[in-house]
Design a protein around this motif. Structure first.
Motif, PDB file in Angstrom:
ATOM      1  N   GLN A 100       0.828  -1.213   0.000  1.00 28.72           N
ATOM      2  CA  GLN A 100       0.000   0.000   0.000  1.00 28.72           C
ATOM      3  C   GLN A 100       0.857   1.256   0.000  1.00 28.72           C
ATOM      4  O   GLN A 100       0.530   2.243  -0.666  1.00 28.72           O
ATOM      5  CB  GLN A 100      -0.930   0.015   1.228  1.00 28.72           C
ATOM      6  N   LEU A 101       1.972   1.226   0.720  1.00 34.36           N
ATOM      7  CA  LEU A 101       2.845   2.401   0.773  1.00 34.36           C
ATOM      8  C   LEU A 101       3.546   2.604  -0.568  1.00 34.36           C
ATOM      9  O   LEU A 101       3.824   3.744  -0.956  1.00 34.36           O
ATOM     10  CB  LEU A 101       3.875   2.251   1.898  1.00 34.36           C
ATOM     11  N   GLY A 102       3.804   1.517  -1.294  1.00 29.49           N
ATOM     12  CA  GLY A 102       4.432   1.641  -2.607  1.00 29.49           C
ATOM     13  C   GLY A 102       3.561   2.405  -3.582  1.00 29.49           C
ATOM     14  O   GLY A 102       4.020   3.342  -4.242  1.00 29.49           O
ATOM     15  N   VAL A 103       2.281   2.049  -3.673  1.00 28.76           N
ATOM     16  CA  VAL A 103       1.390   2.767  -4.586  1.00 28.76           C
ATOM     17  C   VAL A 103       1.121   4.181  -4.064  1.00 28.76           C
ATOM     18  O   VAL A 103       0.900   5.114  -4.843  1.00 28.76           O
ATOM     19  CB  VAL A 103       0.083   1.978  -4.834  1.00 28.76           C
ATOM     20  N   LEU A 104       1.196   4.376  -2.745  1.00 29.80           N
ATOM     21  CA  LEU A 104       1.006   5.708  -2.168  1.00 29.80           C
ATOM     22  C   LEU A 104       2.111   6.672  -2.597  1.00 29.80           C
ATOM     23  O   LEU A 104       1.885   7.884  -2.680  1.00 29.80           O
ATOM     24  CB  LEU A 104       0.937   5.609  -0.636  1.00 29.80           C
ATOM     25  N   THR A 105       3.309   6.147  -2.913  1.00 27.94           N
ATOM     26  CA  THR A 105       4.390   7.037  -3.354  1.00 27.94           C
ATOM     27  C   THR A 105       4.022   7.782  -4.636  1.00 27.94           C
ATOM     28  O   THR A 105       4.566   8.840  -4.922  1.00 27.94           O
ATOM     29  CB  THR A 105       5.707   6.268  -3.602  1.00 27.94           C
ATOM     30  N   THR A 106       3.098   7.220  -5.420  1.00 28.25           N
ATOM     31  CA  THR A 106       2.689   7.879  -6.670  1.00 28.25           C
ATOM     32  C   THR A 106       1.709   9.017  -6.420  1.00 28.25           C
ATOM     33  O   THR A 106       1.468   9.827  -7.308  1.00 28.25           O
ATOM     34  CB  THR A 106       2.041   6.867  -7.632  1.00 28.25           C
ATOM     35  N   VAL A 107       1.112   9.054  -5.211  1.00 28.65           N
ATOM     36  CA  VAL A 107       0.103  10.071  -4.883  1.00 28.65           C
ATOM     37  C   VAL A 107       0.645  11.074  -3.871  1.00 28.65           C
ATOM     38  O   VAL A 107       0.496  12.289  -4.035  1.00 28.65           O
ATOM     39  CB  VAL A 107      -1.176   9.398  -4.315  1.00 28.65           C
ATOM     40  N   GLN A 108       1.256  10.556  -2.808  1.00 25.30           N
ATOM     41  CA  GLN A 108       1.771  11.422  -1.736  1.00 25.30           C
ATOM     42  C   GLN A 108       3.028  10.767  -1.157  1.00 25.30           C
ATOM     43  O   GLN A 108       2.972  10.021  -0.177  1.00 25.30           O
ATOM     44  CB  GLN A 108       0.683  11.620  -0.665  1.00 25.30           C
TER      45      GLN A 108
END
Length: 619
Positions: A470-478
């Motif tokens: 979840q934190l990996g895909v979050l890097t693309t947003v925030q």
């Protein structure tokens, strides 16, 4: 897609749809920093009888609602956005490995060059690589055609040749694919996606060869010149096609895609992204490992001289796992290699029965201390073998003509040498049930040390609840939220391993150490060859690793990263395990004599408080 600016995002909801469970986490910005608030979990519902992934997502989010007291789902079953007071979320994102994840074939002209670059691109995008087809893979054309036809991948990545080079061989590979007429794994109403990332001069011939049988996408060459890889465009296209084809065919995913504020990513690709992001932001080198029931994934970011901005690699050891694949570990490692980590004697027939029972009943956990010690011994071998595979894959580009000096001739450096340099490794992160859920954190630390044999000074950590996807895909947003939660809530800092490197022939001291703890207490002395020493240094009041000032002088020509015999003055990070001084030598060799080996294992395990003393006091 979210239209919010990153700085305006206060509440984040994220899910990971796995093959068995769907996990949900809620992140909130409080007092200027992002923190994990609660997590929820529910069975995945992608398969019968539900056949709708969104049901499992809503169940996991419902648990998060209950625990947090925040209303996230409206009466129609929709996720509420944006956040308003104690209702809704600003952003919803997701990853997925349900339904077997992303399964690909790759093809190239030369197995160790363009085909290997294609494999690196696919693995880095989070795919399981089912097979690699190459002109020189020693299979006859009809065997290659049968293999392509039988596998039914989600997509194929085709590469070959440098820009401007010969086109004959890559077109021949395309002809094999065309003759096989492969069908996709999911869905019967669409054409199989094929990505062409080879010699640009061959694009016309490739298009003509494959015709309209497939959905052909053309991107920039993976190896435009021999000296350089260009994996980015192929990886981006893989992600696009994963969303457009694979996700769209799986039950309920079209709805989930509409809910999500960022493209859904394959779970392993997202894990790789957070490790790469952290390594780049902090300018460090990192190795991450995720050991599961069937596979072991290894991720690394190293900075060789030829590419100081950092090279990311991922490998999947599909035959090395702790339940479904546990017999493979036993077979590949062999019984003596597993048993060398066990500090007492066990009956061989009993051992083999335990392994078979674990394979038949993969969700069982050890019921006795003896079973736990044996399972962790198997884990060390699974991790060790997976890391050997990773080092063999994470290499300097093969086929590159290099200028060689007299020094190179003596050192025997060649193209294709591994870029994994353990002496430069800053942090080693473990994930997966056997590491994340070990009864004592010291056990996780010793499993990582024994399997990976870190050199010099290396921080150790484990992922607390497998939040990295979840934190990996979050890097693309925030990215700020992703890095803050990764460091503060995701990682459990185990401590630091200090390992002098060099060949030691006989007993004697290998390290002079003086470590000044935060309270002013000084730990000093000499570390003997073959010994391990634990210095307790935990975390501070905010949960961050406490720091200790250290003066470390390797003796007898050994090296801690600054040169043979050179003293190192540095700061060491603590953690739930502490600072571990490892004087067993690199290369590390266990004593051949059985009695000495068992006594040494007990000595190390007692010093590091790995198991209760009574568990080790048996024959």
């Amino acid at each position: 897609m979210t239209k919010m600016k990153p700085e305006d995002i206060k509440i984040i909801l994220a899910t990971d749809c796995g093959s068995t469970t769907t996990k949900a986490i809620l992140i909130e910005k409080r007092d200027g920093e992002y923190r994990l608030i609660v997590r929820g979990e529910a069975p995945t519902t992608v398969e019968a009888p539900f056949e709708d992934v969104t049901k499992g997502v809503l169940n996991a989010v419902g648990e998060v609602e209950e625990l947090s007291g925040r209303k996230l789902i409206d009466e129609t079953g929709q996720i509420i956005r944006p956040a308003n007071g104690n209702v809704g979320t600003d952003v919803y994102i997701s990853t997925s490995s349900a339904g077997g994840g992303l399964q690909m074939m790759v093809a190239g002209v030369v197995r160790t060059m363009t085909a290997e670059s294609a494999e690196r691109a696919a693995l880095g995008a989070g795919a399981i690589v089912m097979d690699v087809i190459a002109s020189n893979d020693k299979r006859l054309p009809h065997q290659q055609i049968e293999r392509i036809r039988a596998l039914r991948p989600d997509m194929i990545l085709l590469s070959g040749g440098i820009d401007g080079g010969t086109t004959t061989h890559v077109v021949e590979i395309a002809e094999l694919v065309s003759a096989a007429d492969p069908k996709p794994r999911l869905g019967s109403g669409y054409k199989l996606p094929i990505i062409y990332a080879g010699n640009k001069e061959a694009r016309g011939a490739i298009t003509e060869t494959l015709g309209d049988k497939v959905d052909l996408k053309i991107v920039d060459n993976l190896r435009p010149v021999l000296e350089r890889e260009n994996l980015g465009p192929a990886r981006e296209e893989i992600h696009e096609l994963f969303m457009e084809h694979v996700m769209a065919q799986a039950p309920g995913y079209r709805t989930l895609m509409e809910w999500a504020d960022a493209p859904i990513m394959p779970t392993p690709g997202a894990v790789g992204l957070i490790i790469k992001t952290i390594a780049d932001i902090e300018n460090i080198t990192a190795v991450g490992v995720d050991i599961g029931g069937a596979t072991t994934d290894v991720f690394s970011v190293f900075r060789p001289e030829v590419n100081p901005e950092g090279v990311f690699n991922r490998t999947v050891s599909a035959n090395l796992g702790m339940s479904y694949s546990i017999s493979n570990v036993f077979a590949e490692a062999t019984l003596p290699m597993v048993m060398r980590w066990v500090p007492f004697h066990m009956d061989e027939r009993d051992l083999r029965n335990r392994v078979k029972n674990k394979m038949i009943r993969p969700t069982t956990i050890p019921q006795s201390m003896e079973e736990l010690i044996f399972e962790q011994a198997i884990a060390k071998e699974a991790l060790r073998l997976a890391f050997i595979q990773h080092k063999n894959f994470a290499t300097v580009l093969k086929g590159v003509q290099q200028q060689r000096t007299i020094a190179d001739a003596f050192e025997q450096t060649t193209s294709g040498a591994t870029i994994v340099n353990m002496m430069t490794l800053d942090i080693l992160v473990g994930s997966g049930g056997v590491l994340s859920h070990a009864p004592r954190r010291q056990q996780s630390a010793l499993m990582l040390i024994d399997a990976f044999l870190p050199e010099g000074i290396t921080r150790l950590a484990v992922d607390s609840i497998f939040m990295m996807p979840q934190l990996g895909v979050l890097t693309t947003v925030q990215p700020q939220a992703a890095t803050e939660v990764f460091n503060k809530d995701c990682l459990i800092h185990l401590g630091t391993c200090v390992s002098p490197v060099g060949d030691v022939k006989k007993p004697g001291p290998v390290l002079d150490y003086k470590i000044t703890l935060p309270d002013g207490k000084v730990e000093s002395g000499q570390l003997e060859y073959g010994a391990m020493k634990l210095i307790k240094l935990g975390v501070d009041e905010k949960g961050f690793p406490a720091k200790a000032k250290a003066e470390l002088e390797p003796l007898r020509g050994l090296d801690l990263g600054k040169g043979k015999g050179t003293k190192v003055i540095t700061e060491l990070s603590g953690g739930v395990a502490g600072i571990i001084l490892d004087g067993r030598g690199r290369p590390f060799i266990l004593p051949a004599d059985d009695k000495i080996r068992v006594n040494k294992l007990r000595e190390w395990m007692m010093e590091l408080e790995i198991y209760p003393r009574e568990a080790l006091d048996r024959e």
